[in-house]
Design an enzyme around this catalytic site. Structure first.
Site, PDB file in Angstrom:
ATOM      1  N   ASP A 187      -2.396  -6.735   1.124  1.00 45.90           N
ATOM      2  CA  ASP A 187      -2.217  -8.198   0.729  1.00 45.90           C
ATOM      3  C   ASP A 187      -2.729  -9.249   1.793  1.00 45.90           C
ATOM      4  OD1 ASP A 187      -0.857 -10.521  -0.369  1.00 45.90           O
ATOM      5  OD2 ASP A 187       1.116  -9.580  -0.137  1.00 45.90           O
ATOM      6  N   LYS A 198      -5.245  -7.259  -3.372  1.00 41.29           N
ATOM      7  CA  LYS A 198      -4.526  -8.540  -3.712  1.00 41.29           C
ATOM      8  C   LYS A 198      -5.039  -9.847  -2.845  1.00 41.29           C
ATOM      9  CE  LYS A 198       0.020  -9.671  -4.805  1.00 41.29           C
ATOM     10  NZ  LYS A 198       1.405 -10.284  -4.364  1.00 41.29           N
ATOM     11  N   ARG A 202      10.433   2.032  -6.639  1.00 42.04           N
ATOM     12  CA  ARG A 202       9.146   2.790  -6.301  1.00 42.04           C
ATOM     13  C   ARG A 202       8.949   4.098  -7.298  1.00 42.04           C
ATOM     14  NH1 ARG A 202       7.952   1.476  -1.113  1.00 42.04           N
ATOM     15  NH2 ARG A 202       9.624   1.050   0.461  1.00 42.04           N
ATOM     16  N   PHE A 227       4.083 -10.352  -8.593  1.00 38.71           N
ATOM     17  CA  PHE A 227       4.750  -9.473  -7.748  1.00 38.71           C
ATOM     18  C   PHE A 227       5.107  -8.174  -8.347  1.00 38.71           C
ATOM     19  CE2 PHE A 227       8.129  -7.519  -5.474  1.00 38.71           C
ATOM     20  CZ  PHE A 227       8.267  -8.369  -4.166  1.00 38.71           C
ATOM     21  N   LYS A 249       6.324   3.315   3.561  1.00 34.02           N
ATOM     22  CA  LYS A 249       6.303   4.241   2.431  1.00 34.02           C
ATOM     23  C   LYS A 249       5.577   4.118   1.108  1.00 34.02           C
ATOM     24  CE  LYS A 249      11.255   3.659   3.581  1.00 34.02           C
ATOM     25  NZ  LYS A 249      12.559   3.353   3.063  1.00 34.02           N
ATOM     26  N   GLY A 250       4.958   3.036   0.975  1.00 36.87           N
ATOM     27  CA  GLY A 250       4.536   2.647  -0.314  1.00 36.87           C
ATOM     28  C   GLY A 250       3.457   3.573  -1.027  1.00 36.87           C
TER      29      GLY A 250
HETATM   30  C1  PRP Z   1       3.682  -2.985   2.122  1.00 32.11           C
HETATM   31  C2  PRP Z   1       2.688  -2.239   1.584  1.00 32.11           C
HETATM   32  C3  PRP Z   1       1.561  -2.209   2.771  1.00 32.11           C
HETATM   33  C4  PRP Z   1       1.882  -3.581   3.292  1.00 32.11           C
HETATM   34  C5  PRP Z   1       0.788  -4.557   2.563  1.00 32.11           C
HETATM   35  O1  PRP Z   1       4.358  -2.304   2.989  1.00 32.11           O
HETATM   36  O2  PRP Z   1       3.129  -0.777   1.388  1.00 32.11           O
HETATM   37  O3  PRP Z   1       1.768  -1.347   3.690  1.00 32.11           O
HETATM   38  O4  PRP Z   1       3.025  -4.113   2.592  1.00 32.11           O
HETATM   39  O5  PRP Z   1       0.992  -5.903   3.131  1.00 32.11           O
HETATM   40  P1  PRP Z   1       0.197  -6.607   4.186  1.00 32.11           P
HETATM   41  O6  PRP Z   1      -1.264  -6.463   3.595  1.00 32.11           O
HETATM   42  O7  PRP Z   1       0.320  -8.033   3.870  1.00 32.11           O
HETATM   43  O8  PRP Z   1       0.492  -6.240   5.459  1.00 32.11           O
HETATM   44  P2  PRP Z   1       5.883  -2.629   3.432  1.00 32.11           P
HETATM   45  O9  PRP Z   1       5.814  -3.233   4.831  1.00 32.11           O
HETATM   46  O10 PRP Z   1       6.644  -3.485   2.502  1.00 32.11           O
HETATM   47  O11 PRP Z   1       6.508  -1.322   3.623  1.00 32.11           O
HETATM   48  P3  PRP Z   1       6.740   0.073   2.519  1.00 32.11           P
HETATM   49  O12 PRP Z   1       5.347   0.665   2.487  1.00 32.11           O
HETATM   50  O13 PRP Z   1       7.776   0.899   3.111  1.00 32.11           O
HETATM   51  O14 PRP Z   1       7.019  -0.568   1.113  1.00 32.11           O
END
Ligand code: PRP
Length: 181
Positions: free
Chosen positions: A103, A131, A165, A152, A44-45
């Protein structure tokens, strides 16, 4: 609950983000040089970033969404679960994959690998935040709006426990607001 009191510091204001996104959009538009592009937004992000970015890109775009979740527990690499796959065919198309943050790199790397199997003409990646300190797998995004430190961060699509969000800026969450699960 007052969201704003949970924020220690604002890193990027709505105006900062808007200006940076316009620059990024210009770069993308120049690079694709009039080609048609399929934008794929990872939910969703990235929903807010994607919707703002694409309105500054003057190309013949189509848009699709993929919704993935990953399990972070343990020392093994995260397993990616596809909650919603694509609804369009990307075979022989230029694909630009958009996420809010890279990340560890697991999400973007794995989604890119999954989509590559559909034989797109090209596939590039674009993130709002990179990051580097979090990286666990080798993955470099083609377009990056900001490199961020080991904070964070929440807002503008990024969540903590699904909240924050909708903040129009990106900020660092106060320690006290982080509840241990
Ligand atoms: C978050 C973000 C990225 C991912 C990045 O998604 O939106 O898709 O983490 O992290 P990574 O590089 O360590 O994989 P999340 O799984 O928290 O879901 P969201 O998009 O619904 O917030």
């Amino acid at each position: 609950m007052n969201y704003l009191s949970d924020i220690k510091e604002i890193l990027y204001s709505p105006r900062d983000i808007d200006e940076r996104i316009q620059g990024l959009a210009k770069q993308i538009q120049t690079d694709y040089n009039g080609e048609d592009v399929v934008i794929i937004s990872i939910l969703k992000g990235s929903f807010i970033f994607t919707s703002d970015l694409i309105r500054y890109i003057n190309l013949r775009l189509t848009i699709d969404f993929i919704h993935v979740s990953s399990y972070r527990e343990g020392m093994t690499s995260k397993e990616l679960i596809i909650n919603k796959g694509l609804s369009s065919n990307i075979n022989n198309k230029h694909v630009l994959l958009i996420d809010d943050i890279i990340d560890t790199g697991n999400t973007l790397k794995q989604v890119k690998e999954i989509l590559t199997k559909e034989n797109p003409l090209s596939i590039k990646t674009c993130v709002l935040y990179n990051k580097p300190s979090g990286r666990k797998v080798e993955m470099v995004a083609d377009y990056v709006a900001y490199d961020v430190g080991n904070y964070f961060i929440v807002g503008y699509g990024l969540d903590y426990n699904e909240k924050y969000r909708n903040l129009p800026f990106v900020g660092i969450l106060r320690e006290e607001a982080i509840t241990k699960i």
